[in-house]
Structures are given as structure tokens and as C-alpha cells.
Design an enzyme around this catalytic site. Structure first.
Site: not given
Length: 238
Positions: A7, A13, A99
Site C-alpha cells: 500500500s 500493488k 516500503d
């Protein structure tokens, strides 16, 4: 079956993995989070659902709501000091963006040499792993889209450029586009040069990765969805 969800700032994705290969991957905008329900319709119950979320608590809650009946237990990833061959040398390891952490894990699962890991999305992150898997640190800069918009919004005379890269730009749109791409590529090459390792490589992922990669003069390759690769690697190792 493993389902991985990344996210990010702009999109969610997702990927479905069977333990050997990716069966499917895709992406939806946060405003269209309801589209994730197609995973429920198309795939059997997963063994694990891995989530990396930098879009905030509300975005994470919306994702969970869409998949609650199908995947009641989410493994929400947090950065750690050490995992899967990567040692996190951030001053406060838990404050590294998840991320970036997942991208580092994904990169290490693909390459065991010193690596510059580039995520080229809304923001561009350029992170460095040495040959031993130590995350040495990295930089965050505006992505290509943000750079273009900042010039259009922050100046009176410059447009939102729709130009082309040129060695010697001779119109304003080309000058802006070339400057933005050279800024991205130049930052990557500068950081790459600090490794001073003949075996080093550069992995690029994200929506703008290909646009940057064609202008790099250092050894590099594209890697689809590095955070998803990191989530996959974590799931298989845990």
C-alpha cells in the site's frame, strides 16, 4: 498461496504467489480499493496475507475491510534490525519506511552483491546495501512527477512540461524534462560511485524506473515490484 499487498502513496500493488512463482500481479488506486474484492472472487483462501502500508491507518483499514472474510489474519510488516540477510543500520531501525525495508529485502533475495536499490515512484528513494547485506543508508527525493508539478505550480512562467529528453535541450519543455531526469539519474550515479565495489549493481523498481534507467551509465537492471518481492521473501522465510 501467499497474497502480498504493498500500500503505497498512490496505489495498492498486489501479487499472488504459489511459493514458486507469481501467479498474478496488479495495482489499484486507493480511491478504487473496492476492486481488491476481485481477489476474493478469483482465488482460494490464502495461507498468508502480507501487508506493507505507508498510506496511513485509514488506508490500511479499508484494505482489511475489503478482504476481511477471505483473509481474516494479515501479517503487517514492520522494519526490524535484522531479517532475511539484511541488517538495518538506520539510526532508529523501526522508523525506516516499510516500503523501503521491503524493497531492500526484495533486492537482497535477488542479488547477493553490493546493490543500490532505487524505488522510483511518487518519491524516489535510493538506498545502499553492501556486499554483506548491511543497509548503509539512503536518500529520499521528489519523484519525476513531483518535480515536474513543482516547477509548474511554483513558478509563474513554466508549464507542466510534456517534452522529451535531449542532450542539449532547445525548448522549455525539453529543458524541464531533461533537467528532472538528469537530477534523478545523477543522484543514483553519485550514490553508486560511493560503493567503490566492482561487483556492485543497481536495481530499479517503480513506475518511473524505466524512464530513468535508459539514461544511467552504471550497471543496472529493472526489477518489478521490489516491495512485493520482499513481502514474498518474508512470507517464505517466516
Amino acid at each position: 498461496m501467499i497474497v502480498c499487498l504493498d500500500s503505497g502513496n498512490t496505489r495498492i500493488k498486489w501479487g499472488v504467489h504459489d511459493g514458486v512463482k507469481w501467479l498474478a500481479q496488479g495495482a489499484v488506486a486507493h480511491a478504487e480499493v473496492g476492486a481488491l474484492s476481485r481477489l476474493v472472487a478469483e482465488w482460494p483462501l490464502p495461507e498468508k496475507v502480507m501487508l506493507a502500508n505507508v498510506a496511513g491507518v485509514e488506508a490500511g483499514s479499508r484494505i482489511r475491510e475489503q478482504l476481511a472474510a477471505w483473509a481474516p489474519v494479515f501479517h503487517e510488516v514492520r522494519p526490524e534490525l535484522r531479517r532475511c540477510g539484511v541488517t538495518n543500520l538506520y539510526k532508529s531501525p523501526e522508523r525506516l519506511g516499510v516500503d523501503r525495508w521491503c524493497a531492500l529485502l526484495g533486492a537482497r533475495s535477488l542479488v547477493d552483491s553490493a546493490t543500490v536499490v532505487v524505488m522510483a515512484g511518487t518519491a524516489t528513494t535510493i538506498d545502499t546495501l553492501d556486499a554483506d547485506g548491511n543497509f548503509l543508508g539512503g536518500v529520499i527525493m521528489p519523484g519525476i512527477g513531483l518535480m515536474l508539478r513543482s516547477l509548474a505550480h511554483g513558478t509563474a512562467a513554466l508549464p507542466f512540461a510534456d517534452g522529451e529528453y535531449a542532450t542539449y535541450p532547445r525548448c522549455t519543455d525539453d529543458a524541464i524534462v531533461t533537467g528532472v531526469i538528469d537530477a534523478q539519474a545523477g543522484a543514483i550515479e553519485r550514490i553508486f560511485s560511493r560503493l567503490d565495489d566492482p561487483a556492485a549493481s543497481c536495481l530499479l523498481s517503480g513506475g518511473y524506473a524505466e524512464q530513468i534507467a535508459v539514461h544511467l551509465v552504471v550497471r543496472h537492471r529493472l526489477a518489478d515490484n521490489l516491495p512485493l518481492e520482499g513481502l514474498r521473501h518474508l512470507a517464505l522465510k517466516s
